[in-house]
Design an enzyme around this catalytic site. Structure first.
Site, PDB file in Angstrom:
ATOM      1  N   CYS A   1       0.592  -1.040   7.199  1.00  0.00           N
ATOM      2  CA  CYS A   1       0.598   0.376   7.583  1.00  0.00           C
ATOM      3  C   CYS A   1       1.045   1.331   6.473  1.00  0.00           C
ATOM      4  CB  CYS A   1       1.406   0.588   8.866  1.00  0.00           C
ATOM      5  SG  CYS A   1       2.718  -0.566   9.182  1.00  0.00           S
TER       6      CYS A   1
ATOM      7  N   ARG B   1       5.817 -12.772   5.365  1.00  0.00           N
ATOM      8  CA  ARG B   1       7.141 -12.565   5.951  1.00  0.00           C
ATOM      9  C   ARG B   1       7.916 -13.876   5.888  1.00  0.00           C
ATOM     10  NH1 ARG B   1       5.329  -8.981  11.282  1.00  0.00           N
ATOM     11  NH2 ARG B   1       4.165  -7.414  10.088  1.00  0.00           N
TER      12      ARG B   1
ATOM     13  N   GLN C   1      -3.731 -10.188   9.248  1.00  0.00           N
ATOM     14  CA  GLN C   1      -3.833  -9.356  10.442  1.00  0.00           C
ATOM     15  C   GLN C   1      -5.188  -8.646  10.483  1.00  0.00           C
ATOM     16  OE1 GLN C   1      -0.273  -6.925   9.676  1.00  0.00           O
ATOM     17  NE2 GLN C   1       0.613  -7.765  11.538  1.00  0.00           N
TER      18      GLN C   1
ATOM     19  N   ASP D   1      -5.924  -5.738  11.076  1.00  0.00           N
ATOM     20  CA  ASP D   1      -5.142  -4.515  11.211  1.00  0.00           C
ATOM     21  C   ASP D   1      -6.028  -3.278  11.132  1.00  0.00           C
ATOM     22  OD1 ASP D   1      -2.711  -3.428  11.690  1.00  0.00           O
ATOM     23  OD2 ASP D   1      -1.808  -3.997   9.778  1.00  0.00           O
TER      24      ASP D   1
ATOM     25  N   HIS E   1      -5.488   1.286  11.537  1.00  0.00           N
ATOM     26  CA  HIS E   1      -4.639   2.421  11.845  1.00  0.00           C
ATOM     27  C   HIS E   1      -5.516   3.640  12.082  1.00  0.00           C
ATOM     28  CE1 HIS E   1      -1.978  -0.411   9.768  1.00  0.00           C
ATOM     29  NE2 HIS E   1      -1.122  -0.004  10.667  1.00  0.00           N
TER      30      HIS E   1
ATOM     31  N   LYS F   1       4.766   0.226  22.394  1.00  0.00           N
ATOM     32  CA  LYS F   1       3.521  -0.509  22.194  1.00  0.00           C
ATOM     33  C   LYS F   1       3.039  -1.141  23.491  1.00  0.00           C
ATOM     34  CE  LYS F   1       6.172  -4.503  20.531  1.00  0.00           C
ATOM     35  NZ  LYS F   1       6.199  -5.640  19.590  1.00  0.00           N
TER      36      LYS F   1
ATOM     37  N   HIS G   1      -1.388   2.098  15.677  1.00  0.00           N
ATOM     38  CA  HIS G   1      -1.544   0.782  15.049  1.00  0.00           C
ATOM     39  C   HIS G   1      -2.243  -0.128  16.060  1.00  0.00           C
ATOM     40  CE1 HIS G   1       2.068   1.590  12.268  1.00  0.00           C
ATOM     41  NE2 HIS G   1       2.149   2.541  13.189  1.00  0.00           N
TER      42      HIS G   1
END
Length: 669
Positions: free
Chosen positions: A360, A389, A407, A409, A411, A495, A541
């Site tokens: 992000c 991570r 991910q 992902d 946005h 979320k 997100h």
């Protein structure tokens, strides 16, 4: 009715009688109905007033959100839920009580055993014990199980007693149990309770089931070493894992599911199907995708890419690293601390880069690359971004818990007026993904702030209220079955998490959608509105898969490796009966490649029966057997996994058959 329950239940006075002698309280039940009871009535009293059948099955009561013994008095107007085996809290109470039964059995069989803690866990419970010079093995399990069942049949009540700290210390000093004494040391006088059943007494807050008679089936699962209080400098105790049930049939079903879970284990199937591997030299928790696994990933990515393009997303690519300042700005560095962000060393000592733990912040910087207008919004940026991570080595587990993962992902940067519409569009995308891949049994969890612990989060109350309301309204508009969990929000926003139930009934958190007012402010993002003024966008997100690694692990286990034809890495195996027909097999392979059907030719010098068996083990959906007749007539003999022989057909007929199955299973967004 169990004796211990019946002896606890007293006939309730009528409302008129009770009102003459006792204050009445209002009890609100889960269905919204309100009943009056005499002050001091118990959960069991309430159950009996509804039906004796319910009373026979009540394990505990939840009073104003707190689980307690069904025998404890209720002294004020309260919301009350009566917990049975069908409730999660009921199961947890049942299993915690079973841990006490295990301890009683161990103390009877092995006098002098000392006890640490014995909590309920997701499935069953454990107890940490110190047996001195003795050791425990699976050879002892049957004896312990039999003793537990013997004690359970005595239907001993779990009785609660408040004790002073001095008396608690005296009891466990006499018993010579230093573990309990250490636990007592951290407790305040006036807050200590003992629970007793049969000949066993334990330090415990509770709650517990009414009596041991509810426990009808017992299985010890394993033993392991566990350092006292998780400190590797302390003594290593023996951790005994077990599970219990109110019926033997339920234990049998659970053990069958465990065997099925072993058969479906993605780590086992991943190795058998040549999908992925791990290497100590590469590093723990960093998967290596083998050719077949890479094809599977590619199919999933292409599937979602097509849907995203149709939904108006623009693809972007960002680096695997970022400067420390990027994460300081986003707030992640302060939130997760320097321990979670390891610097990457460069020749320039003034540079400080970090492995990317999320995408992000990079996408925020993409938004800032040029001036934006309200006409540009919503701006939807999508990336299959690999992030890193640090997970403790003991927490790593196949593909479900890794240190490097990708991910799906995206946005969405939009105006505040566009949030609900965009959020609902993302819900549509998530539902499309789940349906196409067979995950149709799911619930949605609305994860909100903990109102009692707001300092954990960044941003104003006003922004949080707007974000939370947008999620609640969008989920309701889509008719999603939802549960609300306080304290589960991300630090920057609430979320919607999708909890998927797989073929074995296990729940997994997969897709997630988040509303974020904070990061756009921290990165000073802005657009020019229709009023010609500068405004800060809202950020959504979203990740329908969550992570490809975790999603694929669950997909493998849900399908037992039998992927739908469109997704299967190898859709077909061409099996020539002998080397005389290899030229025809090769020509057939090229023809099928032209229509995007993937597979291989088995050129091995093996009998056709062995080739068929090996293709079955590899879970190849179609086997195309070619010999003299097939070669002469331009045909194939087709076998389908799970269905057997489909007969001989023209090559074009098989192509039509395969394409129809693909088109039937892969939905269009």
């Amino acid at each position: 009715m169990p004796e211990s329950i019946s002896c606890m239940i007293q006939p309730l006075k009528s409302k008129s009688q009770a009102s003459n002698s006792k204050t009445m309280i209002k009890i609100t039940l889960p269905d919204g109905s309100v009943r009056e009871y005499a002050q001091g009535s118990t959960g069991m009293d309430i159950a009996l007033s509804i039906s004796e059948g319910l009373a026979r099955n009540v394990l505990a009561a939840k009073v104003n959100g707190k689980v307690q013994d069904a025998s404890l008095p209720i002294n004020e107007d309260s919301e009350v839920a009566l917990l049975t085996w069908n409730d999660t809290d009921g199961k947890q109470t049942f299993w915690h009580s079973s841990a006490h039964l295990l301890a009683e059995a161990l103390e009877a069989l092995y006098p002098g055993t000392k006890f640490g803690i014995g909590p309920a866990i997701e499935n069953g419970f454990y107890y940490d014990i110190d047996m001195g010079e003795k050791s425990l093995s699976q050879d002892d399990f049957k004896k312990i199980e039999d003793k537990m069942l013997e004690l359970a049949r005595q239907k001993n009540e779990f009785s609660r007693k408040a004790v002073s700290k001095a008396d608690a210390i005296g009891y466990f000093t006499e018993k010579n149990d230093e573990y309990k004494l250490e636990l007592i040391d951290g407790l305040e006088d006036g807050s200590i309770t003992f629970y007793s059943q049969g000949n066993f007494t334990d330090l415990c807050r509770g709650p517990h089931i009414p009596n041991t008679g509810f426990i009808k089936a017992v299985k010890l699962m394993s033993v392991a070493g566990a350092y006292w209080r998780g400190d590797e400098k302390r003594k290593q105790m023996t951790r005994v894992y077990a599970i219990t049930f109110p019926k033997q049939k339920e234990l049998d079903e659970y053990l069958h599911l465990l065997e099925e879970a072993k058969r479906r284990d993605h780590r086992k199937l991943g190795k058998e199907l040549d999908l992925f591997a791990f290497s100590e030299k590469v590093g723990m928790g960093l998967p290596l995708w083998l050719p077949k696994g890479a094809m599977l990933r590619e199919r999933l990515e292409n599937f979602l890419r097509r849907a995203q393009v149709r939904a108006g997303y623009s693809p972007v690519v960002t680096p695997h690293i970022g400067s420390k300042q990027l994460y300081v700005t986003s707030g992640h560095y302060a939130k997760y601390g320097a321990d979670s962000f390891k610097p990457i060393h460069t020749p320039d000592e003034n540079e400080e880069f970090l492995l990317k733990p999320m995408n992000c912040p990079h996408h925020c910087e993409i938004f800032k690359t040029k001036p934006r207008s309200y006409r540009d919004l919503p701006l939807r940026l999508a990336e299959f971004g690999t992030v890193y991570r640090y997970e403790q080595s003991g927490e790593l587990h196949g593909l479900t818990r890794v240190r490097g993962f990708t991910q799906d992902d995206a946005h969405i940067f939009c105006t505040s007026d566009q949030v609900e519409e965009e959020f609902m569009k993302v819900i549509d995308l998530v539902l499309y993904v789940f349906k196409a891949l067979g995950f149709e049994n799911f619930s949605a969890q609305i994860s909100l702030r903990d109102p009692e612990n707001k300092e954990k989060y960044i941003g104003s109350d006003q922004d949080w209220e707007k974000a939370e309301n947008a999620i609640i309204k969008s989920a309701a508009a889509k008719g999603l079955p939802t549960v609300v969990e306080l304290g589960e929000a991300a630090f920057y926003g609430p979320k919607l998490d999708f909890m998927v139930k797989d073929a074995l009934g296990r729940k997994w958190q997969l897709g997630t959608i988040q509303v974020d007012y904070q990061l756009p402010q921290r990165f000073e993002l802005e657009y020019t509105g229709s009023d010609n003024q500068k405004h800060c966008p809202v950020m959504i997100h979203r990740a329908p898969f969550g992570s490809l690694e975790r999603f694929i692990a669950i997909l493998i286990e849900n399908t037992a490796g039998n992927f739908p034809l469109w997704l299967s890495p190898e859709q077909l195996a061409i099996l020539p009966i002998s080397e005389k027909y290899e030229n025809y097999a090769n020509e057939l392979f090229l023809r099928l490649q032209e229509v995007d059907l993937r597979g291989y030719v088995d050129h091995r010098d093996e009998k056709i029966g062995r080739k068929i068996r090996d293709a079955e083990v590899s879970k190849v959906p179609f086997m195309l057997i070619v010999g003299e007749k097939e070669s002469a007539e331009g045909m194939v003999s087709v076998r389908k996994k799970g269905e057997g022989d489909l007969g001989m057909m023209l090559v074009e007929q098989f192509i039509t058959l395969a394409q129809e199955e693909i088109n039937k299973n892969i939905l269009r967004f």
